[in-house]
Design an enzyme around this catalytic site. Structure first.
Site, PDB file in Angstrom:
ATOM      1  N   HIS A   7      72.338  26.206 -31.213  1.00  0.00           N
ATOM      2  CA  HIS A   7      73.347  25.153 -31.181  1.00  0.00           C
ATOM      3  C   HIS A   7      72.681  23.796 -31.346  1.00  0.00           C
ATOM      4  O   HIS A   7      71.471  23.685 -31.287  1.00  0.00           O
ATOM      5  CB  HIS A   7      74.142  25.182 -29.864  1.00  0.00           C
ATOM      6  CG  HIS A   7      73.302  24.946 -28.652  1.00  0.00           C
ATOM      7  ND1 HIS A   7      72.780  25.972 -27.894  1.00  0.00           N
ATOM      8  CD2 HIS A   7      72.872  23.816 -28.062  1.00  0.00           C
ATOM      9  CE1 HIS A   7      72.074  25.483 -26.897  1.00  0.00           C
ATOM     10  NE2 HIS A   7      72.105  24.162 -26.982  1.00  0.00           N
ATOM     11  N   GLU A  56      77.094  21.734 -28.736  1.00  0.00           N
ATOM     12  CA  GLU A  56      77.177  21.716 -27.276  1.00  0.00           C
ATOM     13  C   GLU A  56      77.377  20.277 -26.828  1.00  0.00           C
ATOM     14  O   GLU A  56      76.513  19.425 -27.039  1.00  0.00           O
ATOM     15  CB  GLU A  56      75.895  22.266 -26.663  1.00  0.00           C
ATOM     16  CG  GLU A  56      75.839  22.145 -25.149  1.00  0.00           C
ATOM     17  CD  GLU A  56      74.447  22.432 -24.594  1.00  0.00           C
ATOM     18  OE1 GLU A  56      74.005  21.660 -23.730  1.00  0.00           O
ATOM     19  OE2 GLU A  56      73.804  23.402 -25.045  1.00  0.00           O
ATOM     20  N   HIS A  76      72.339  13.456 -37.821  1.00  0.00           N
ATOM     21  CA  HIS A  76      73.784  13.633 -37.857  1.00  0.00           C
ATOM     22  C   HIS A  76      74.129  15.115 -37.803  1.00  0.00           C
ATOM     23  O   HIS A  76      73.269  15.962 -38.001  1.00  0.00           O
ATOM     24  CB  HIS A  76      74.387  12.994 -39.117  1.00  0.00           C
ATOM     25  CG  HIS A  76      73.885  13.591 -40.388  1.00  0.00           C
ATOM     26  ND1 HIS A  76      72.827  13.058 -41.090  1.00  0.00           N
ATOM     27  CD2 HIS A  76      74.285  14.672 -41.093  1.00  0.00           C
ATOM     28  CE1 HIS A  76      72.603  13.790 -42.166  1.00  0.00           C
ATOM     29  NE2 HIS A  76      73.470  14.778 -42.191  1.00  0.00           N
ATOM     30  N   GLU A 119      78.599  13.877 -40.790  1.00  0.00           N
ATOM     31  CA  GLU A 119      78.732  13.890 -42.246  1.00  0.00           C
ATOM     32  C   GLU A 119      79.762  14.942 -42.628  1.00  0.00           C
ATOM     33  O   GLU A 119      79.700  16.075 -42.161  1.00  0.00           O
ATOM     34  CB  GLU A 119      77.388  14.227 -42.896  1.00  0.00           C
ATOM     35  CG  GLU A 119      77.451  14.284 -44.403  1.00  0.00           C
ATOM     36  CD  GLU A 119      76.115  14.664 -45.029  1.00  0.00           C
ATOM     37  OE1 GLU A 119      75.902  14.311 -46.195  1.00  0.00           O
ATOM     38  OE2 GLU A 119      75.288  15.322 -44.353  1.00  0.00           O
TER      39      GLU A 119
END
Length: 142
Positions: A7, A56, A76, A119
């Site tokens: 994650h 998360e 990002h 993005e």
């Protein structure tokens, strides 16, 4: 050596605002963990069918004072979207600033309530340029 992606974690200052923002993007909460002892909440959110690739959201109940401020090393999060114009319009209609509009029908940037850069990339080929996006200027940093 085997490696498996788990994650991406981002700290959030207002858990409910952040959850609402990621829901606008199309992510759904997949699990939540409250830690009384650690005084934090973790909320994992993922796109439908991609639960193995969550974001998360970490919310520290007592705030983040005293934690190192090294967020400058984070770039990002990126998501492919079915219709970049429709998603950007939905975000704008809900008060989200489009920092880099999808003038090219391909790419846009927005920021979460905690200033995390997101993005957005059009799936497949870029959509034909259209207004108001084609003539929109950038707003702030992205």
């Amino acid at each position: 050596m085997k490696l498996k992606y788990l994650h991406t974690m981002v700290r959030v200052a207002d858990l409910e605002k952040s959850v609402a923002f990621f829901e606008l993007l199309g992510l759904k909460e997949t699990r939540r963990r409250d830690s009384e002892g650690g005084r934090f909440t973790l909320v994992f959110m993922a796109a439908e069918g991609q639960e193995e690739c969550p974001v998360e959201l970490t919310y520290n109940w007592d705030g983040d004072e005293g934690l190192p401020s090294d967020s400058r090393h984070f770039g990002h999060l990126a998501y492919a979207v079915e219709d970049i114009y429709a998603l950007c319009q939905k975000l704008m209609d809900n008060g989200v600033t489009i920092n880099r509009p999808p003038r090219d029908g391909h790419m846009a940037f927005v920021r979460s309530p905690d200033n995390v850069s997101i993005e957005l990339l059009q799936m497949g080929d870029a959509l034909p340029a259209q207004e108001p996006w084609a003539s929109m200027e950038n707003s702030g940093h992205w």
